[in-house]
Design a protein around this motif. Structure first.
Motif, mmCIF file in Angstrom:
data_model
loop_
_atom_site.group_PDB
_atom_site.id
_atom_site.type_symbol
_atom_site.label_atom_id
_atom_site.label_comp_id
_atom_site.label_asym_id
_atom_site.label_seq_id
_atom_site.Cartn_x
_atom_site.Cartn_y
_atom_site.Cartn_z
ATOM 1 N N ASN A 91 -1.986 -4.068 -7.638
ATOM 2 C CA ASN A 91 -0.668 -4.243 -7.018
ATOM 3 C C ASN A 91 -0.287 -3.095 -6.094
ATOM 4 N N SER A 92 -1.229 -2.206 -5.828
ATOM 5 C CA SER A 92 -1.007 -1.106 -4.891
ATOM 6 C C SER A 92 -1.758 -1.422 -3.608
ATOM 7 N N THR A 93 -1.032 -1.584 -2.520
ATOM 8 C CA THR A 93 -1.643 -2.034 -1.270
ATOM 9 C C THR A 93 -1.230 -1.154 -0.097
ATOM 10 N N LEU A 94 -2.034 -1.192 0.955
ATOM 11 C CA LEU A 94 -1.745 -0.441 2.163
ATOM 12 C C LEU A 94 -2.174 -1.248 3.373
ATOM 13 N N VAL A 95 -1.218 -1.518 4.254
ATOM 14 C CA VAL A 95 -1.473 -2.192 5.528
ATOM 15 C C VAL A 95 -1.284 -1.163 6.628
ATOM 16 N N HIS A 96 -2.231 -1.099 7.564
ATOM 17 C CA HIS A 96 -2.160 -0.125 8.650
ATOM 18 C C HIS A 96 -2.988 -0.636 9.806
ATOM 19 N N PRO A 97 -2.998 0.033 10.955
ATOM 20 C CA PRO A 97 -3.795 -0.455 12.078
ATOM 21 C C PRO A 97 -5.252 -0.684 11.664
ATOM 22 N N GLY A 98 -5.737 -1.897 11.888
ATOM 23 C CA GLY A 98 -7.101 -2.230 11.523
ATOM 24 C C GLY A 98 -7.252 -2.827 10.140
ATOM 25 N N HIS A 99 -6.177 -2.872 9.374
ATOM 26 C CA HIS A 99 -6.249 -3.427 8.020
ATOM 27 C C HIS A 99 -4.966 -4.204 7.752
ATOM 28 N N SER A 153 1.596 3.565 12.098
ATOM 29 C CA SER A 153 2.408 2.595 11.353
ATOM 30 C C SER A 153 1.720 2.242 10.042
ATOM 31 N N TYR A 154 2.509 1.807 9.083
ATOM 32 C CA TYR A 154 1.932 1.365 7.818
ATOM 33 C C TYR A 154 2.967 0.607 7.001
ATOM 34 N N VAL A 155 2.466 -0.127 6.021
ATOM 35 C CA VAL A 155 3.271 -0.752 4.972
ATOM 36 C C VAL A 155 2.554 -0.425 3.666
ATOM 37 N N ARG A 156 3.242 0.240 2.771
ATOM 38 C CA ARG A 156 2.603 0.709 1.542
ATOM 39 C C ARG A 156 3.388 0.219 0.328
ATOM 40 N N ALA A 157 2.695 -0.378 -0.634
ATOM 41 C CA ALA A 157 3.291 -0.772 -1.911
ATOM 42 C C ALA A 157 2.664 0.086 -2.996
#
Length: 250
Positions: A91-99, A153-157
């Motif tokens: 449940n720990s995720t990371l969205v960033h450029p390229g992912h 930029s990023y989105v992190r949970a």
């Protein structure tokens, strides 16, 4: 499609950005209703108090014994702490450029789902949910459809607390308290919110796995009790809510 699978897709499909679904200041301005059909919800008006109250319960959870080809921790011990460690990892995720979030959802499927649940329908559902989350992120950030995310930029949970609902040597259900943060670019301000979600795992041969049947049981058990308040560690309401705060493993 079975009800439990629909509900589970609603939860895991909300990983990261979709769970936040808001653009207010840190840490509590998510829009209400983003997860109205699932036991997972943002806190639209929550603001941590200025005075710190120490959590009464802390836990340092084990990491997986190894990483798989997707970089996900696997190989957790068959203990309650091992199950919780796996739940936190999944449940720990990371969205960033390229992912993208679609990448995260497909990795979730490949790394963490029970073999008995793996199907084209589930994989396609996760891929669709991830793609919809990616599209929503770009709309909210004013980016062209399908464009790459800006540098920085990023989105992190990140899971910061838990409350066990029920556990046995082979099945564990738990409420999770997570913090989701977004940063639209290198010079942009970081914004975030706290969310509560439901998770359930079963022991399968040599590791813990996400299970639709376990999730269905967890959903039923969750309806029989009050949902823990969405409050950050340090809030006086954190301890009465029954949360255990998570320390980073060394």
């Amino acid at each position: 499609m079975p009800t439990a699978l629909v509900l589970l897709l609603a939860v895991v499909g909300l990983t990261g950005y979709s769970m936040l679904s808001g653009s207010g200041s840190d840490p509590g301005s998510a829009k209400p209703g983003a997860a109205a059909t699932a036991p997972s919800s943002p806190a639209p008006t929550y603001e941590p108090p200025r005075d710190w109250t120490d959590p009464e319960r802390w836990a340092t959870l084990p990491r997986g014994a190894r990483s798989d080809t997707r970089g996900k921790d696997i190989g957790f011990p068959q203990t309650l702490e091992g199950a919780l460690g796996m739940v936190v990892a999944s449940n720990s995720t990371l969205v960033h450029p390229g992912h993208t979030n679609k990448n995260e959802q497909l990795a979730l499927y490949e790394s963490y789902f029970s073999a008995s649940d793996r199907s084209t329908r589930l994989r396609d559902g996760l891929e669709l949910a991830g793609g919809e989350s990616d599209a929503q992120l770009r709309r909210d950030w004013g980016l062209p459809v399908g464009s790459e995310l800006p540098q920085g930029s990023y989105v992190r949970a990140h899971v910061i607390g838990y409350k066990v609902i029920e556990h046995s040597p082979t099945e564990v259900s738990v409420w999770l308290l997570s913090r989701v943060t977004t940063k639209p670019g290198e010079t942009k301000a970081e914004r975030g919110s706290y969310i509560r979600s439901l998770a359930a795992v079963r022991w399968e041969q040599t590791d813990w796995k996400l299970s639709i049947a376990a999730f269905e049981t967890a959903s039923r058990l969750a309806q029989e009790q009050d949902e823990p308040a969405i409050v950050a560690p340090g809030d006086p309401a954190f301890n009465p809510a029954g949360w255990t705060a998570i320390r980073e493993a060394s």
